[in-house]
Design a protein around this motif. Structure first.
Motif, PDB file in Angstrom:
ATOM      1  N   TRP A 175      36.457   9.201  51.436  1.00 32.28           N
ATOM      2  CA  TRP A 175      35.481   9.841  52.328  1.00 32.28           C
ATOM      3  C   TRP A 175      34.880  11.068  51.655  1.00 32.28           C
ATOM      4  CZ3 TRP A 175      37.052  12.453  57.646  1.00 32.28           C
ATOM      5  CH2 TRP A 175      35.890  12.804  58.350  1.00 32.28           C
ATOM      6  N   GLN A 176      33.595  11.016  51.306  1.00 35.20           N
ATOM      7  CA  GLN A 176      32.929  12.205  50.781  1.00 35.20           C
ATOM      8  C   GLN A 176      32.478  13.017  51.985  1.00 35.20           C
ATOM      9  OE1 GLN A 176      33.132  12.664  47.552  1.00 35.20           O
ATOM     10  NE2 GLN A 176      32.372  14.742  47.932  1.00 35.20           N
ATOM     11  N   GLY A 182      35.885  15.951  49.312  1.00 34.14           N
ATOM     12  CA  GLY A 182      36.133  14.528  49.611  1.00 34.14           C
ATOM     13  C   GLY A 182      37.632  14.327  49.750  1.00 34.14           C
ATOM     14  N   THR A 183      38.004  13.227  50.347  1.00 37.04           N
ATOM     15  CA  THR A 183      39.425  12.934  50.471  1.00 37.04           C
ATOM     16  C   THR A 183      39.615  11.437  50.603  1.00 37.04           C
ATOM     17  OG1 THR A 183      41.461  13.402  51.689  1.00 37.04           O
ATOM     18  CG2 THR A 183      39.491  13.091  53.019  1.00 37.04           C
ATOM     19  N   ILE A 202      43.754  16.626  53.216  1.00 40.04           N
ATOM     20  CA  ILE A 202      42.746  17.697  53.176  1.00 40.04           C
ATOM     21  C   ILE A 202      43.394  18.993  53.645  1.00 40.04           C
ATOM     22  CG2 ILE A 202      40.467  16.613  53.436  1.00 40.04           C
ATOM     23  CD1 ILE A 202      40.820  16.749  56.460  1.00 40.04           C
ATOM     24  N   PRO A 203      42.962  20.130  53.061  1.00 44.36           N
ATOM     25  CA  PRO A 203      43.472  21.407  53.589  1.00 44.36           C
ATOM     26  C   PRO A 203      42.944  21.586  55.015  1.00 44.36           C
ATOM     27  CG  PRO A 203      41.807  21.772  51.858  1.00 44.36           C
ATOM     28  CD  PRO A 203      41.998  20.298  51.970  1.00 44.36           C
ATOM     29  N   ASP A 278      33.923   3.113  50.850  1.00 42.50           N
ATOM     30  CA  ASP A 278      33.359   4.392  50.396  1.00 42.50           C
ATOM     31  C   ASP A 278      32.795   5.219  51.544  1.00 42.50           C
ATOM     32  OD1 ASP A 278      32.403   2.510  47.627  1.00 42.50           O
ATOM     33  OD2 ASP A 278      33.677   4.312  47.501  1.00 42.50           O
ATOM     34  N   LYS A 279      32.668   4.574  52.725  1.00 42.03           N
ATOM     35  CA  LYS A 279      32.065   5.287  53.864  1.00 42.03           C
ATOM     36  C   LYS A 279      32.974   5.148  55.076  1.00 42.03           C
ATOM     37  CE  LYS A 279      27.629   5.778  52.291  1.00 42.03           C
ATOM     38  NZ  LYS A 279      27.264   7.126  51.865  1.00 42.03           N
TER      39      LYS A 279
END
Ligand SMILES: Cc1cccc(O)c1O
Ligand SMILES: [Fe+2]
Length: 293
Positions: A175-176, A182-183, A202-203, A278-279
């Motif tokens: 996931w951008q 992104g993660t 993700i932080p 990618d999405k």
């Protein structure tokens, strides 16, 4: 032996009253009990599925996973201990407080309380009745819905939830989120629901990113969407996810994390194979612009 479904979620919230009206008037779930310190909510025939307790973290405080019998509870305990997880057998009093027959507790790698239970309370004699006319929420063998945790160490989290608790990977999404961030999201199932839990490395100031409730009618999503539009609390617009094909939107909760409200997801079927995306969405799920953005 693995956990079978997500039975309940608990949140620690700074404003219980705000959550009581949010849950009933925005999400259309039914209040089962409530006062200024704590409240419980129903989305189906179960005595309760969601709980909020007064506190400062405004974050998830516990997740309850269901197994189907005392024997399964003993088996999952053995599995957890074999993976080095410290497990507490809760007292009969603690189990009664949750309305279950048997209750274990442990912590995940970031210290989130994880409960495993069997024997929840059904209230067929008091049918679910939504205060906003929601036709119903899709639960049964798929459990209450899903939630997404932000985890600092994805490998430790996967080892706990997959190796120890018995989840299976459905798929991943690279996931951008923005130009600079992104993660990789990992989606985990423990029954036919495409994912009961997703992990995002993700932080994040909070452990929980969002929780999701799935309705049985598309119109219920639309009616709820209008209520979030009305008070400008839509976080991500209507959209359809690439992996579970859920039609949904995300709204803000009184605690700063989001709720996803959806309909029409596809299930994980036998022979499912892991793929990547990618999405997060075919279309939609766009961040809403705040006044002055
Ligand atoms: C971010 C995201 C991507 C795919 C499915 C989901 O339910 C979700 O929350
Ligand atoms: Fe989601």
């Amino acid at each position: 032996m693995s956990v079978q479904r997500l039975g309940y979620l608990g949140f620690e919230v700074s404003d219980v009253q705000a959550w009581r009206s949010f849950m009933t008037q925005k999400l259309g779930v039914m209040e089962a009990s409530g006062d200024e310190a704590s409240a419980r909510f129903r989305i189906d025939s179960r005595a309760w599925r969601l709980q909020v307790d007064k506190g400062t973290s405004d974050d998830i405080s516990f997740a309850g996973f269901e197994v189907d019998s005392a024997q399964s509870l003993a088996a999952i305990r053995k599995r957890l201990e074999a993976h080095g997880v410290e497990v507490t057998t809760e007292t009969a009093d603690a189990a009664a407080k949750r309305g279950v027959l048997g209750l274990l507790s442990c912590s995940d790698p970031v210290g989130s309380r994880v409960e495993i239970y069997y024997g929840a309370t059904e209230l067929f004699e008091e049918p679910f009745n939504s205060p906003t006319g929601v036709h119903g929420f899709l639960t049964d063998d798929q459990g209450l819905g899903h939630y997404v945790l932000a985890v600092p160490d994805i490998d430790a989290a996967l080892s706990f939830y997959v190796d120890a608790l018995g989840f299976h990977l459905s798929d991943i999404i690279d996931w951008q989120i923005s130009e600079t961030m992104g993660t990789t999201l990992h989606f985990l199932h423990c029954n036919g629901r495409h994912h009961t839990l997703a992990l995002a490395s993700i932080p994040s100031p909070k452990k929980v990113h969002h929780f999701m409730l799935e309705t049985t009618s598309m119109d219920d999503v639309g009616f709820a969407y209008d209520r979030f539009v009305e008070d400008e609390t839509v976080v991500l617009s209507l959209g359809r996810h690439t992996n579970d094909h859920m039609f949904s939107f995300y709204g803000g909760t009184p605690s700063g994390f989001a709720v996803e409200y959806g309909w029409g997801a596809r299930s994980v079927e036998p022979g499912w194979s892991v793929v990547r995306y990618d999405k997060i969405s075919y279309w939609g799920h766009k961040p809403t612009k705040k006044p002055g953005d």
